[in-house]
Design an enzyme around this catalytic site. Sequence first.
Site, PDB file in Angstrom:
ATOM      1  N   CYS A 138       0.883  -1.181   0.000  1.00 37.08           N
ATOM      2  CA  CYS A 138       0.000   0.000   0.000  1.00 37.08           C
ATOM      3  C   CYS A 138       0.910   1.218   0.000  1.00 37.08           C
ATOM      4  O   CYS A 138       1.122   1.852   1.033  1.00 37.08           O
ATOM      5  CB  CYS A 138      -0.910   0.001   1.227  1.00 37.08           C
ATOM      6  SG  CYS A 138      -1.791  -1.559   1.471  1.00 37.08           S
ATOM      7  N   CYS A 142      -0.653   3.825  11.254  1.00 36.08           N
ATOM      8  CA  CYS A 142      -0.539   5.079  12.015  1.00 36.08           C
ATOM      9  C   CYS A 142      -1.744   5.187  12.949  1.00 36.08           C
ATOM     10  O   CYS A 142      -2.320   6.252  13.141  1.00 36.08           O
ATOM     11  CB  CYS A 142      -0.417   6.281  11.094  1.00 36.08           C
ATOM     12  SG  CYS A 142      -1.575   6.303   9.729  1.00 36.08           S
TER      13      CYS A 142
END
Length: 756
Positions: free
Chosen positions: A176, A313
């Site tokens: 990704c 994240c």
Amino acid sequence: MGKRNKNRQKNQQDRNGEPRGDNAGWGAGYADIIKENKLFEQYYQELKIVPEGEWEQFMEALREPLPATIRITGYKSHAKEILHCLKEKYFKELQDLEVDGQKIEAPQPLSWYPDELAWHTNMSRKILRKSPLLEKFHQFLVSETESGNISRQEAVSMIPPLLLKIAPHHKILDMCAAPGSKTAQLIEMLHSDMDIPFPEGLVIANDVDNKRCYLLVHQAKRLNSPCIMVVNHDASNIPRLQIDCDGKKDILFYDRILCDVPCSGDGTMRKNIDVWKKWTTSNSLHLHGLQMRIAVRGVEQLAVGGRMVYSTCSLNPIEDEAVIASLLEKSEGALELVDVASEVPGLKWMPGVTSWKLMTKTGEWYANWSEVPQNRHTQIRPTMFPPTDPEKLKEMKLERCMRILPHHQNTGGFFVAVLVKKASMPWNRRHPKLRNKGAEGAEPAAEAEKTPAETADEAGEAAMEDKPNDLEVSQESTVKQDGVCGPPPSKKMKLFGFKEDPFVFLSEDDPVFPPIQKFYNLTPNFPKMNVLTRTHEGKKRNLYMVSKELRNVLLNNSERLKVINTGVKVWSRNNDGEQFGCAFRLAQEGIYTLYPYINARIITVSVEDIKVLLTQENPFLSKLEAQSHAQAKQLVMGSIVLRYEPDPKNQDAPQCPIELCGWRGKTSIRAFVPKNERFHYLRMLGVEVFREKRRDDRSEAMAEGEKGGGDPGSMSMETEVDGEQNVGPPKADAEELKETAESSTDLKTESSAETK
């Protein structure tokens, strides 16, 4: 509309009657956003991921803007020169500066990043962009970023590539990848030895979003690598690739995989302020399944002995430890969670948690799967909970996961886990093998038969891979049906984006090679088979090069792989050059790849020569120093390489080689270098360069230009040299000529030495 505009005008003043928005000066660009979310605080206080007594510091850090962080491109030989320039000039100028009452601290190196190649400061990105006092520093960062010498990247984002421990022979998959800052890091590590133009390894960077793939291409192109390929696929179902191995078809398994999955992003609250109002616990519940599928697909394509880094994240265990625990459980011992604490000394992190609970957005808590009511089974899945068997949980060693909290080192929030594959996955039909190359390198080989444990999903997926044409045919028919109801699209669509131009490899006996070979005196080992173009018909406009391994991938997977971009441009067609012996001129993007194979058309230049070439449009040959002048006179007109060799005795001059593309005219010479690279090389030579602000009254500026007026410090660029109007530099692309022209007309230099 009217009501909204009325409210906007009303909000132009704050509670104290002071102007807000644009009326408040450069420091206030947005209306104040309330950085509070009660559900967020309730959830994470209950989970206890923040050490006791640190909750207030944690929340305070989240409300502060994220500091600016930069990383110097490590593989380029210019890295030391840029670091020296930053330390000795720009960082010293920042000391003792005050902006809006805030004292600017001198940037400091990140203690855990090798060789002082990553730096952070207390300046936010907003201050950096808008403060007039920091304009030169900001222009330096923008210019060096565009030329690929610096990356402005969040500190925690630099961690996953470091933990992959990349070697030049590794085959790497970034699942990704967009927007591409980590991909750029992977490319740098692959090219750690600048003396090897074609490393044995490769980087395949994938993203599901077609538009974001082009951001990825922009990032990757800055590094001018022949070993990067950008592809557009759903990461959870990215196709298995075939390669030729000793004359036999084999499956490509990767030595290193970066699995930086889509996430709820609550670790990015410091820069993505919208997260404060949009965050709910349901975000993680919706993403967990996708994260699992991507991670499973990643370990399926990993070679035995290979390493995969899983990162988010997000601070939420549902997206973090729950995915890792489920992977480990499914693998039945094939995967191991690695202790990497010693690989990033100086980094402060919290160990992974071993127990956690789920909370719905309405505030209901569930400690295990048995508590979840039937009507919530579609939203909440068993893999979201920690393992119930204490022995299994202990064997997983989830404490080896790393969670970075914002208040510990003034960063964003982040989670990272490193997995090593010890055996093939239980449901895999083939076993990838590792060939030892000193480091943890992997070379795959297919050898085992299909196992009984293989899932139906895997079988269906294999069937799709075996029939790639069906998908394309159905897609084409859809396009045709759509065309009946309305105007046809401007470009034919394929899957989720435009159909790209083909990648056509040239044969070794292609008629394009003999004149190039003769003109540049290419070495006998020049890899002609690695040269490609983007058209089947007509004249070849540009020639590109890829590594041998990427050529292997492209030739064996053209039907199953949607390639967005690959290769580095090494030659561009120049019809005027045919009269001088070669219709192709050298391209600056590929000069470092191509230079080891060139034995002719090389002029050795000095520091003063480079200054002349980069600050003047078409300087006469006589402006070069004696040695360079003599070499230039020996050459016929056409494309050339301008080569600077460092002098160890002169430590004030750059201590790295420089290669520039140029054009030798009838009586003049020209450097064919893009704008930002010109800035870069001039800074390396001690010339301070910055772009002047454009005047609002352009007609006034044009009038001054016609009179020959303007700032005496500005360098103008003559577009024509007496007696040489028709034999000057080649007719390149309009954009390239415009870019080169801007590089001289938009400059202002400050240097103790004359640049003539």
